[in-house]
Motif scaffolding. Structure first.
Motif, mmCIF file in Angstrom:
data_model
loop_
_atom_site.group_PDB
_atom_site.id
_atom_site.type_symbol
_atom_site.label_atom_id
_atom_site.label_comp_id
_atom_site.label_asym_id
_atom_site.label_seq_id
_atom_site.Cartn_x
_atom_site.Cartn_y
_atom_site.Cartn_z
ATOM 1 N N LYS A 250 0.843 -1.186 0.000
ATOM 2 C CA LYS A 250 0.000 0.000 0.000
ATOM 3 C C LYS A 250 0.883 1.243 0.000
ATOM 4 O O LYS A 250 2.088 1.176 0.305
ATOM 5 C CB LYS A 250 -0.918 0.020 1.214
ATOM 6 N N ILE A 251 0.290 2.358 -0.349
ATOM 7 C CA ILE A 251 1.046 3.612 -0.389
ATOM 8 C C ILE A 251 1.249 4.128 1.036
ATOM 9 O O ILE A 251 0.286 4.421 1.744
ATOM 10 C CB ILE A 251 0.331 4.663 -1.255
ATOM 11 N N LYS A 252 2.486 4.236 1.433
ATOM 12 C CA LYS A 252 2.840 4.785 2.749
ATOM 13 C C LYS A 252 3.102 6.278 2.648
ATOM 14 O O LYS A 252 2.712 7.063 3.517
ATOM 15 C CB LYS A 252 4.068 4.076 3.298
ATOM 16 N N GLU A 253 3.775 6.678 1.566
ATOM 17 C CA GLU A 253 4.135 8.081 1.360
ATOM 18 C C GLU A 253 4.270 8.340 -0.129
ATOM 19 O O GLU A 253 4.814 7.522 -0.864
ATOM 20 C CB GLU A 253 5.462 8.395 2.058
ATOM 21 N N TYR A 254 3.745 9.479 -0.574
ATOM 22 C CA TYR A 254 3.870 9.857 -1.984
ATOM 23 C C TYR A 254 4.122 11.352 -2.043
ATOM 24 O O TYR A 254 3.225 12.152 -1.810
ATOM 25 C CB TYR A 254 2.604 9.480 -2.751
ATOM 26 N N VAL A 255 5.349 11.738 -2.356
ATOM 27 C CA VAL A 255 5.719 13.133 -2.554
ATOM 28 C C VAL A 255 5.953 13.306 -4.046
ATOM 29 O O VAL A 255 6.907 12.762 -4.601
ATOM 30 C CB VAL A 255 6.984 13.514 -1.755
ATOM 31 N N LYS A 256 5.070 14.035 -4.688
ATOM 32 C CA LYS A 256 5.086 14.173 -6.139
ATOM 33 C C LYS A 256 6.465 14.580 -6.637
ATOM 34 O O LYS A 256 7.097 15.482 -6.089
ATOM 35 C CB LYS A 256 4.035 15.210 -6.571
ATOM 36 N N ASP A 257 6.951 13.877 -7.658
ATOM 37 C CA ASP A 257 8.233 14.144 -8.316
ATOM 38 C C ASP A 257 9.439 13.924 -7.404
ATOM 39 O O ASP A 257 10.557 14.298 -7.767
ATOM 40 C CB ASP A 257 8.285 15.582 -8.883
ATOM 41 N N THR A 258 9.222 13.325 -6.251
ATOM 42 C CA THR A 258 10.331 13.107 -5.308
ATOM 43 C C THR A 258 10.458 11.637 -4.916
ATOM 44 O O THR A 258 11.498 11.020 -5.120
ATOM 45 C CB THR A 258 10.156 13.967 -4.047
ATOM 46 N N ARG A 259 9.404 11.057 -4.348
ATOM 47 C CA ARG A 259 9.493 9.654 -3.949
ATOM 48 C C ARG A 259 8.099 9.065 -3.722
ATOM 49 O O ARG A 259 7.144 9.759 -3.394
ATOM 50 C CB ARG A 259 10.341 9.481 -2.684
ATOM 51 N N LEU A 260 8.053 7.762 -3.900
ATOM 52 C CA LEU A 260 6.882 6.954 -3.568
ATOM 53 C C LEU A 260 7.386 5.817 -2.689
ATOM 54 O O LEU A 260 8.322 5.109 -3.058
ATOM 55 C CB LEU A 260 6.225 6.396 -4.839
ATOM 56 N N VAL A 261 6.769 5.656 -1.526
ATOM 57 C CA VAL A 261 7.165 4.607 -0.595
ATOM 58 C C VAL A 261 5.984 3.660 -0.402
ATOM 59 O O VAL A 261 4.871 4.092 -0.066
ATOM 60 C CB VAL A 261 7.594 5.191 0.770
ATOM 61 N N LEU A 262 6.232 2.371 -0.625
ATOM 62 C CA LEU A 262 5.219 1.345 -0.440
ATOM 63 C C LEU A 262 5.629 0.455 0.731
ATOM 64 O O LEU A 262 6.805 0.081 0.853
ATOM 65 C CB LEU A 262 5.077 0.486 -1.696
ATOM 66 N N ASP A 263 4.659 0.142 1.604
ATOM 67 C CA ASP A 263 4.904 -0.877 2.621
ATOM 68 C C ASP A 263 3.780 -1.904 2.559
ATOM 69 O O ASP A 263 2.838 -1.774 1.790
ATOM 70 C CB ASP A 263 5.070 -0.268 4.018
ATOM 71 N N ARG A 264 3.875 -2.922 3.380
ATOM 72 C CA ARG A 264 2.965 -4.052 3.247
ATOM 73 C C ARG A 264 1.518 -3.696 3.594
ATOM 74 O O ARG A 264 1.255 -2.946 4.535
ATOM 75 C CB ARG A 264 3.416 -5.218 4.131
ATOM 76 N N ASN A 265 0.598 -4.265 2.822
ATOM 77 C CA ASN A 265 -0.829 -4.243 3.141
ATOM 78 C C ASN A 265 -1.074 -5.407 4.102
ATOM 79 O O ASN A 265 -0.987 -6.569 3.686
ATOM 80 C CB ASN A 265 -1.641 -4.413 1.854
#
Length: 581
Positions: A250-265
């Protein structure tokens, strides 16, 4: 059409035979660039194939962070809007779809049920009514069970004009109209999420009713159009940033044009999933480094870069190093992709077919490929369909000038005419390096060529009535069938004022009629007919010049395992990825 057995029974045998006879992927596998890989595609017949858990990857254990380095953010992550291979590969870890292609990384693709119990039931054997039953126990990240209504709602929102950009196969087929939202316009505009032709029966059953046979529906449902969306969590155009997970991450953090962090659902159940694993604790996508910087970081392998992947492919300046350095033998991935580059001819401007044929004769395909890295970047091709297509035939193209072009034959066809051509080129490095090759090739054959550089060349070519005669464009099939290529590129009845995939603007009644005929055939019979239509289009109309099929070359860190290049997407997939201990 004659009665037949359900597609799951017929296709599983027939498609293997067709693919094995006609389609080879010679791009190598894993760390190799030499091994020839036989590609096959089947629809699973055994319900057990659609059950989980996915087979364990030898040596893989849970833990660590997988890091992906890429220059740009995603165009979209909203599943109904996503239509890039990188976006779809990422979404595969966040959302699930009714069906999915399970790949072994060595050329074998098997279509299985993902949300659904199987790849689909062709109720009457005519491809007009399809039934899907969802597995029980699949949950969203908030613990709610995924229901048939959630899948139907996702499909409904794909009809909205504001939720644009994604595949439109299912919408067009349900509406029986290339202008798919002419009548039903989606839940926001029409005020209902009841899609005509799509029935929800209870909590777990969906029925698709089509006016015409749609034998490729099981393939199309593997695209993210069929990803479930909870109605009360739909943030409309902001859903890109708040996708609700039904997959292992699932999406943990999404900073546009910088980073996307996924952790477990925590509510993902591997026992329902035939495809995915959740080995890494997190998947971190870092946006910003260009391909040179990312590749150099991964090769150096300092610190966290041991666990990283340079996702944007190896740049030309580093190709030789990556392919020849023995220390990188187990860190490089090199395979054919389903993407083909074409020099497309605007047939509404160049109406003389002999002029179009002369253009085809003249082009130096090998020269164009050389600007992108030569044989490491692709292979010259003269068919519309890539080698990864089921049933593709390597027919002799009578207007193919060979790898370097044949200006003398082009001059013969021109018969002394001095034809002026306006070539639309991108302003990017790709455009700056390829435009001179196009110009020189055509001028050797007697054409007068004006190159017009345009920052927005991609969108400009898709506008009907544009002022350009030629442009370079590429197309990647959405699944290994010609249904996702030929009707998209050459059905003239789909032409609109803008946003066209048919950028040759061909509107030939014989081609349109043949598309209709072949679309009604079972998948096992259609493959050979699409190959014949490929040849007919090129020989009779010559609306485009196939140039080369691309290869994907990617390098990853020494501590990353389980990666391979997908034959469906032509880019990395991550469901087997793990961090080596």
């Amino acid at each position: 059409m004659r009665p037949r057995l359900a597609v799951a029974t017929v296709s599983a045998l027939a498609l293997v035979a067709t693919a094995a006879a006609c389609s080879k992927n010679t791009g190598g596998q894993q760390g190799s660039t030499q091994d020839e890989v036989q590609q096959t595609s089947v629809i699973a017949t055994d319900p057990k194939d659609s059950m989980g858990p996915a087979p364990a990857i030898p040596g893989a254990v849970k833990g660590g962070t997988l890091r992906l380095l890429t220059e740009s953010d995603f165009v979209h992550l909203d599943p109904q809007r996503t239509y890039t291979f990188a976006g779809m590969a990422t979404l595969q870890m966040i959302t699930r779809t009714l069906t999915v292609f399970r790949e072994d990384g060595q050329g074998k693709l098997t279509l299985v049920g993902d949300l659904a119990e199987n790849p689909g039931k062709d109720v009457n054997g005519d491809c007009k009514t399809w039934e899907y039953t969802l597995k029980k126990g699949i949950k969203f990240e908030d613990g709610r069970e995924v229901k048939a209504a959630d899948v139907a709602y996702g499909i409904a929102r794909s009809f909205e004009e504001t939720i644009d950009g994604g595949p439109t196969y299912i919408q067009e087929w349900l509406a029986d109209d290339p202008v798919y939202n002419r009548t039903y316009k989606g839940p926001y505009t029409s005020g209902t999420d009841q899609v005509p032709g799509l029935e929800v029966k209870g909590d777990y059953q969906l029925v698709f009713n089509f006016k015409r046979p749609q034998c490729d529906l099981p393939y199309a449902l593997a695209l993210p159009t069929s990803a479930p969306v909870p109605k009360d969590k739909d943030t409309r155009t902001d859903y890109d940033r708040s996708v609700v997970s039904s997959g292992p991450y699932k999406i943990k953090e999404y900073v546009k044009d910088t980073r996307l962090v996924l952790d477990r659902n925590p509510h993902w159940d591997p026992n329902t999933d035939p495809l995915r694993h959740d080995y890494p604790d997190e998947i971190v996508i870092e946006m910003g480094p260009d391909s040179v910087a990312a590749t150099e970081r991964v090769i150096a392998g300092h610190g966290d870069d041991q666990y990283a992947v340079a996702w944007d492919e190896v740049p030309q300046s580093l190709v030789n190093r990556v392919l020849t350095d023995p220390a990188l033998a187990n860190q490089r991935l090199h395979r054919n992709s389903p993407s083909v580059w074409y020099l497309t001819i605007n047939t509404e401007r160049i109406t003389d077919v002999n002029v179009r044929r002369a253009i085809a004769y003249a082009i130096d395909k090998q020269g164009l490929l050389a600007t992108q890295g030569g044989e490491a970047a692709g292979q010259v091709i003269h068919t519309i369909l890539p080698t990864t297509t089921i049933g593709r035939v390597d027919y002799p193209n009578p207007y193919d000038g060979g790898p370097n072009g044949d200006p003398e034959k082009a001059k013969e066809l021109l018969g002394g005419q001095k034809v002026k051509l306006v070539f639309l080129s991108r302003t990017s490095r790709f455009g700056q390096t390829t435009a001179p090759i196009v110009k020189e090739s055509l001028e050797r054959a007697g054409f007068e060529v004006v190159v017009s550089y345009n920052e927005d060349a991609f969108s400009t070519a898709k506008k009907r009535g544009n002022e350009y005669d030629l442009y370079l464009n590429n197309w990647g099939a959405d699944w290994p069938s010609a249904v996702s290529t030929i009707p998209m590129l050459f059905d003239g009845r789909k032409l609109a004022p803008q946003g066209n995939s048919n950028v040759s603007y061909l509107n030939a009644p014989d081609v349109n009629a043949e598309i209709d005929r072949v679309l009604q055939l079972p998948a096992s019979e259609a493959a050979a007919e699409w190959a014949k239509l490929d040849q007919m289009i090129m020989e009779k109309h010559c609306p485009t010049v196939p140039l080369y099929q691309t290869k994907t070359l990617i390098v990853h860190g020494a501590k990353v395992g389980g990666l391979f290049v997908s034959d469906q997407f032509g880019t990395l997939v991550f469901y087997n990825a793990h961090i080596k201990q």
